[in-house]
Design a protein around this motif. Structure first.
Motif, PDB file in Angstrom:
ATOM      1  N   ASP A 203      -2.267 -15.592   7.539  1.00 52.29           N
ATOM      2  CA  ASP A 203      -1.592 -14.720   6.575  1.00 52.29           C
ATOM      3  C   ASP A 203      -2.228 -14.801   5.190  1.00 52.29           C
ATOM      4  O   ASP A 203      -1.633 -14.398   4.199  1.00 52.29           O
ATOM      5  CB  ASP A 203      -0.092 -15.035   6.500  1.00 52.29           C
ATOM      6  CG  ASP A 203       0.198 -16.452   6.026  1.00 52.29           C
ATOM      7  OD1 ASP A 203      -0.748 -17.157   5.626  1.00 52.29           O
ATOM      8  OD2 ASP A 203       1.377 -16.859   6.052  1.00 52.29           O
ATOM      9  N   ASP A 204      -3.465 -15.346   5.148  1.00 54.66           N
ATOM     10  CA  ASP A 204      -4.203 -15.351   3.885  1.00 54.66           C
ATOM     11  C   ASP A 204      -4.599 -13.933   3.505  1.00 54.66           C
ATOM     12  O   ASP A 204      -4.900 -13.112   4.395  1.00 54.66           O
ATOM     13  CB  ASP A 204      -5.470 -16.205   4.002  1.00 54.66           C
ATOM     14  CG  ASP A 204      -5.164 -17.692   4.150  1.00 54.66           C
ATOM     15  OD1 ASP A 204      -4.059 -18.097   3.726  1.00 54.66           O
ATOM     16  OD2 ASP A 204      -6.016 -18.418   4.690  1.00 54.66           O
ATOM     17  N   PRO A 205      -4.631 -13.628   2.218  1.00 54.40           N
ATOM     18  CA  PRO A 205      -5.035 -12.280   1.799  1.00 54.40           C
ATOM     19  C   PRO A 205      -6.467 -11.970   2.231  1.00 54.40           C
ATOM     20  O   PRO A 205      -7.323 -12.851   2.268  1.00 54.40           O
ATOM     21  CB  PRO A 205      -4.932 -12.333   0.266  1.00 54.40           C
ATOM     22  CG  PRO A 205      -4.025 -13.480  -0.022  1.00 54.40           C
ATOM     23  CD  PRO A 205      -4.254 -14.481   1.068  1.00 54.40           C
ATOM     24  N   VAL A 206      -6.701 -10.722   2.573  1.00 59.06           N
ATOM     25  CA  VAL A 206      -8.064 -10.277   2.868  1.00 59.06           C
ATOM     26  C   VAL A 206      -8.783 -10.039   1.545  1.00 59.06           C
ATOM     27  O   VAL A 206      -8.133  -9.936   0.496  1.00 59.06           O
ATOM     28  CB  VAL A 206      -8.064  -8.991   3.722  1.00 59.06           C
ATOM     29  CG1 VAL A 206      -7.443  -9.244   5.080  1.00 59.06           C
ATOM     30  CG2 VAL A 206      -7.339  -7.854   3.016  1.00 59.06           C
ATOM     31  N   PRO A 207     -10.116  -9.967   1.537  1.00 61.34           N
ATOM     32  CA  PRO A 207     -10.837  -9.730   0.280  1.00 61.34           C
ATOM     33  C   PRO A 207     -10.297  -8.517  -0.471  1.00 61.34           C
ATOM     34  O   PRO A 207     -10.135  -7.429   0.106  1.00 61.34           O
ATOM     35  CB  PRO A 207     -12.276  -9.514   0.743  1.00 61.34           C
ATOM     36  CG  PRO A 207     -12.377 -10.292   2.023  1.00 61.34           C
ATOM     37  CD  PRO A 207     -11.025 -10.166   2.667  1.00 61.34           C
ATOM     38  N   ALA A 208      -9.991  -8.706  -1.755  1.00 57.19           N
ATOM     39  CA  ALA A 208      -9.343  -7.655  -2.551  1.00 57.19           C
ATOM     40  C   ALA A 208     -10.197  -6.408  -2.678  1.00 57.19           C
ATOM     41  O   ALA A 208      -9.666  -5.302  -2.828  1.00 57.19           O
ATOM     42  CB  ALA A 208      -9.014  -8.204  -3.938  1.00 57.19           C
ATOM     43  N   ASN A 209     -11.522  -6.563  -2.595  1.00 58.74           N
ATOM     44  CA  ASN A 209     -12.400  -5.406  -2.782  1.00 58.74           C
ATOM     45  C   ASN A 209     -12.247  -4.374  -1.673  1.00 58.74           C
ATOM     46  O   ASN A 209     -12.628  -3.212  -1.833  1.00 58.74           O
ATOM     47  CB  ASN A 209     -13.864  -5.858  -2.852  1.00 58.74           C
ATOM     48  CG  ASN A 209     -14.338  -6.470  -1.536  1.00 58.74           C
ATOM     49  OD1 ASN A 209     -13.846  -7.532  -1.125  1.00 58.74           O
ATOM     50  ND2 ASN A 209     -15.283  -5.820  -0.890  1.00 58.74           N
ATOM     51  N   LEU A 210     -11.666  -4.777  -0.525  1.00 58.84           N
ATOM     52  CA  LEU A 210     -11.506  -3.837   0.590  1.00 58.84           C
ATOM     53  C   LEU A 210     -10.535  -2.714   0.267  1.00 58.84           C
ATOM     54  O   LEU A 210     -10.717  -1.575   0.708  1.00 58.84           O
ATOM     55  CB  LEU A 210     -11.041  -4.586   1.839  1.00 58.84           C
ATOM     56  CG  LEU A 210     -12.062  -5.510   2.502  1.00 58.84           C
ATOM     57  CD1 LEU A 210     -11.413  -6.279   3.639  1.00 58.84           C
ATOM     58  CD2 LEU A 210     -13.254  -4.707   3.027  1.00 58.84           C
ATOM     59  N   CYS A 211      -9.473  -3.032  -0.487  1.00 60.49           N
ATOM     60  CA  CYS A 211      -8.436  -2.024  -0.708  1.00 60.49           C
ATOM     61  C   CYS A 211      -8.443  -1.451  -2.113  1.00 60.49           C
ATOM     62  O   CYS A 211      -7.590  -0.630  -2.454  1.00 60.49           O
ATOM     63  CB  CYS A 211      -7.052  -2.605  -0.410  1.00 60.49           C
ATOM     64  SG  CYS A 211      -6.538  -3.888  -1.560  1.00 60.49           S
ATOM     65  N   VAL A 212      -9.403  -1.860  -2.950  1.00 59.56           N
ATOM     66  CA  VAL A 212      -9.453  -1.318  -4.302  1.00 59.56           C
ATOM     67  C   VAL A 212      -9.861   0.151  -4.246  1.00 59.56           C
ATOM     68  O   VAL A 212     -10.908   0.496  -3.690  1.00 59.56           O
ATOM     69  CB  VAL A 212     -10.439  -2.112  -5.178  1.00 59.56           C
ATOM     70  CG1 VAL A 212     -10.630  -1.426  -6.530  1.00 59.56           C
ATOM     71  CG2 VAL A 212      -9.934  -3.526  -5.385  1.00 59.56           C
ATOM     72  N   ALA A 213      -9.024   1.007  -4.820  1.00 61.31           N
ATOM     73  CA  ALA A 213      -9.329   2.444  -4.825  1.00 61.31           C
ATOM     74  C   ALA A 213     -10.286   2.762  -5.965  1.00 61.31           C
ATOM     75  O   ALA A 213     -10.124   2.269  -7.083  1.00 61.31           O
ATOM     76  CB  ALA A 213      -8.046   3.241  -4.980  1.00 61.31           C
ATOM     77  N   ASN A 214     -11.287   3.543  -5.678  1.00 55.37           N
ATOM     78  CA  ASN A 214     -12.231   3.956  -6.722  1.00 55.37           C
ATOM     79  C   ASN A 214     -11.671   5.078  -7.577  1.00 55.37           C
ATOM     80  O   ASN A 214     -12.063   5.247  -8.725  1.00 55.37           O
ATOM     81  CB  ASN A 214     -13.554   4.410  -6.074  1.00 55.37           C
ATOM     82  CG  ASN A 214     -14.215   3.299  -5.298  1.00 55.37           C
ATOM     83  OD1 ASN A 214     -14.249   2.151  -5.750  1.00 55.37           O
ATOM     84  ND2 ASN A 214     -14.732   3.624  -4.119  1.00 55.37           N
ATOM     85  N   ASN A 215     -10.758   5.832  -6.974  1.00 55.60           N
ATOM     86  CA  ASN A 215     -10.215   7.011  -7.652  1.00 55.60           C
ATOM     87  C   ASN A 215      -8.812   7.254  -7.111  1.00 55.60           C
ATOM     88  O   ASN A 215      -8.572   7.131  -5.912  1.00 55.60           O
ATOM     89  CB  ASN A 215     -11.114   8.233  -7.371  1.00 55.60           C
ATOM     90  CG  ASN A 215     -10.796   9.400  -8.268  1.00 55.60           C
ATOM     91  OD1 ASN A 215      -9.643   9.763  -8.455  1.00 55.60           O
ATOM     92  ND2 ASN A 215     -11.832  10.007  -8.827  1.00 55.60           N
ATOM     93  N   LEU A 216      -7.877   7.602  -8.015  1.00 58.01           N
ATOM     94  CA  LEU A 216      -6.512   7.880  -7.574  1.00 58.01           C
ATOM     95  C   LEU A 216      -6.440   9.097  -6.659  1.00 58.01           C
ATOM     96  O   LEU A 216      -5.446   9.295  -5.963  1.00 58.01           O
ATOM     97  CB  LEU A 216      -5.589   8.083  -8.781  1.00 58.01           C
ATOM     98  CG  LEU A 216      -5.145   6.817  -9.513  1.00 58.01           C
ATOM     99  CD1 LEU A 216      -4.280   7.183 -10.720  1.00 58.01           C
ATOM    100  CD2 LEU A 216      -4.397   5.872  -8.588  1.00 58.01           C
ATOM    101  N   LYS A 217      -7.495   9.904  -6.662  1.00 58.49           N
ATOM    102  CA  LYS A 217      -7.502  11.088  -5.809  1.00 58.49           C
ATOM    103  C   LYS A 217      -8.032  10.795  -4.406  1.00 58.49           C
ATOM    104  O   LYS A 217      -8.080  11.684  -3.561  1.00 58.49           O
ATOM    105  CB  LYS A 217      -8.312  12.215  -6.469  1.00 58.49           C
ATOM    106  CG  LYS A 217      -7.682  12.733  -7.758  1.00 58.49           C
ATOM    107  CD  LYS A 217      -8.497  13.846  -8.377  1.00 58.49           C
ATOM    108  CE  LYS A 217      -7.866  14.332  -9.688  1.00 58.49           C
ATOM    109  NZ  LYS A 217      -8.651  15.408 -10.329  1.00 58.49           N
TER     110      LYS A 217
END
Length: 620
Positions: A203-217
């Protein structure tokens, strides 16, 4: 003694207050609401300018760290805290990350009914940067296969209670779609299980860069909508739309201390964005139900100290139809947020269940326009003013119901209706107010846009809804246009039903439309059919066929047998007159039939049966 100038100023202020109350009675309420909306929009814009795209999922993660032990979700008396939901969604993300079957940007289709693991799967997949497609649990067979194909998923996740539906389509699914079920074991071929693997997943977090959105659109979800014609379409829901939807409860006055009751299906935007998203925006708690139960509704509200409920018009009608119970006003519900409630039901609901502020709103899943009735005006879907139209430009234009298209003048431009007249609601499309369209469906995306409306190269989103605006700028829903009607809280595409009925070897042509039924929200499905030469109408086979291939809300309740199908000058099926004529056997010479679930067949619609339907003795 006051100086003369002070007296004059006081008199002037009193006069201004009097004039404001007389000519602008809603000024301060409008200003307060607009400032609230502007503040939220400014916050989103500041994040964008800082280069930090903050999504609803990231806000949930922050809440899980800030208030880990606060209940986020209560389901069947089991409490799931913010930390627990965060960690279980981490397990889902870890499971699929280690499988190596998914990459950032891939689509995963979710066929699940309301349960906590729906949310765990949604959040976990989103943490991998995947786009999650919510499949309607009521859709089956051909329509379900179409939905899956239209969003092109790499993976399909299925709830344990949906295995029967999966088994129906399994032989026809594309081989490159990997299938997982929310169970510990499965006998179905080429199907993987999830629950057994979650028990040992980290249940450790996955790398944060995977879900970072580049654009709100960027797309976050696909939510299926009937649209105006054809089979269901996957509306693209961006991170920006999720944030807007999540702000709805807050805009209506909900707080972090509220407990929200969600009985609507999570595969729809109302429950997912406004409900779950709204809880995240507030940091509040929600009580989730598998299905809506009219008899259990107020019992649950008292049991869980519910303060905010979500509704559709049909839900309110069901509650009002329940037998009166002692103490049914003894609850803590103060806000009801939703859409589609009729004026008479609205009044009855308030009279019977107490001082609840009904917050009606208007909005299409894929649309770029939303109205909110922050005043609580009975019957209205929202309110507009100069400032609102400045930020969200829309118009109500003249529409030809018989031709099914906007009316254009001799110069080719559309014309606005006067106040009090129903008009087609259209919303201007621009960079700040985009329309994202449908996944894998460029043609239908383009069909939802009107161009050259008031000048060359302008673009407007066509809602397909007729709205009228009164003299006080309150807006009211009038009707739907095109080949869609609404029944049981669902949009029903008539062409899809026509195609299904047309599969029968004795049907030459089917014309499907919605008819009003006294005492019911929306319109019930009715099909006018023509038989092939030398063929007879098999009512039992027709019943079995529509029940098998269509969700229950889409099965035509009424049938009309005609000899000739009327068409327009452009050879389109004529619906307008059929809709007006309805299903009264005393006024229609053609044979009429009614879908009888007890007899598992369509039966002759007699005057006696017609009267029993209108009186409510026969439930639809």
């Amino acid at each position: 003694m006051f100086p003369s100038w002070a007296t004059a100023v006081a008199a002037g202020l009193v006069s201004l207050h009097f004039l404001q109350k007389l000519f602008f009675p809603y000024f301060w309420a409008d200003l307060k609401y607009l400032l609230k909306v502007a503040r939220y929009g400014l916050r989103v814009e500041v994040y964008r300018l800082r280069g930090s795209v903050s999504t609803a999922l990231q806000r949930f993660g922050a809440l899980a760290r800030r208030q880990p032990d606060k209940p986020f979700l209560i389901y069947e008396e089991q409490v799931h805290t913010y930390r627990e939901v965060d960690r279980r969604s981490n397990r889902v993300a870890r499971l699929f990350l280690e499988e190596g079957a998914l990459a950032r940007g891939d689509t995963v289709a979710l066929l699940m009914s309301n349960e906590p693991d729906f949310i765990h799967a949604w959040f976990g997949l989103a943490k991998l940067g995947c786009v999650v497609a919510f499949l309607n649990c009521n859709v089956r067979a051909r329509s379900l296969l179409h939905c899956i194909a239209s969003c092109a998923p790499k993976m399909l996740v299925v709830g344990a209670d949906m295995l029967g539906t999966l088994e129906e389509i399994l032989p026809s699914l594309q081989e490159n779609i990997r299938i997982w079920v929310m169970a510990k074991e499965s006998t179905l071929p080429h199907v993987d299980t999830i629950l057994d693997k979650l028990e040992v997943a980290s249940d450790d977090p996955v790398p944060a860069n995977l879900c970072v959105a580049n654009n709100l659109k960027d797309p976050h979800l696909y939510i299926f909508t009937s649209g105006t014609t054809g089979l269901p379409k996957a509306a693209i829901i961006s991170h920006l739309q999720v944030l807007k939807g999540a702000a709805g409860l807050w805009a209506f006055g909900a707080t972090p201390d509220d407990i929200i009751y969600i009985t609507l299906p999570l595969y729809h935007s109302a429950a997912a964005l406004l409900g779950i998203g709204g809880c995240i925006e507030l940091g509040a708690t929600c009580v989730l139900k598998k299905k809506f139960s009219a008899s259990q509704f107020w019992t649950d509200c008292k049991k869980y100290n519910i303060t905010v409920i979500q509704y559709i018009g049909e839900l309110c009608r069901y509650l009002c139809k329940q037998p009166v119970k002692e103490g049914e006003r003894n609850h803590k519900v103060r806000l009801a947020v939703g859409n589609g409630v009729r004026t008479d039901i609205w009044k009855e609901f308030l009279h019977r269940f107490g001082d609840i502020k009904i917050c009606e709103f208007y909005g299409a899943t894929e649309g770029n326009i939303c109205f909110m009735n922050h005043m609580g005006k009975i019957g209205s879907v929202g309110r507009t003013n100069f400032f609102y139209k400045l930020f969200f430009p829309f118009d109500l234009i003249k529409y030809d119901l018989q031709k099914g298209e906007p009316i254009r003048n001799k110069h080719g431009w559309c014309e606005r209706v006067k106040k009090g007249e129903p008009g087609l609601l259209i919303s201007k499309v621009h960079s700040k107010n985009p329309f994202f369209g449908y996944a894998g469906n460029k043609r239908d995306t383009e069909k939802k846009l009107l161009s050259g409306v008031f000048k060359k190269e302008d673009f407007y989103f066509n809602t397909g809804d007729l709205i009228f605006q009164d003299q006080d700028n309150f807006l009211y829903f009038w009707d739907r246009t095109g080949d869609t009607f609404r029944w049981k809280g669902e949009n029903v595409a008539t062409t899809e039903i026509s195609d299904v009925i047309g599969m029968l070897d004795f049907i030459q042509e089917a014309n499907v439309y919605g008819v009003s039924v006294q005492g019911y929200e929306g319109k019930a499905g009715m099909a006018s059919v023509i038989l092939k030469p030398n063929k007879s109408l098999d009512l039992e086979q027709l019943y079995q066929h529509v029940v098998m291939y269509l969700p229950s809300y889409a099965c035509p309740l009424f049938l009309r047998l005609q000899e000739v199908m009327e068409v327009t000058g452009t050879f389109k099926q004529q619906k307008f007159q059929l809709v007006q004529e309805g299903f009264n056997p005393s006024e229609i010479s053609d044979p009429l039939y009614f879908l009888d679930n007890c007899k598992k067949s369509y039966v002759l619609l007699t005057k006696e049966l017609h009267d029993r339907i209108l009186s409510g003795q026969v439930k639809l």
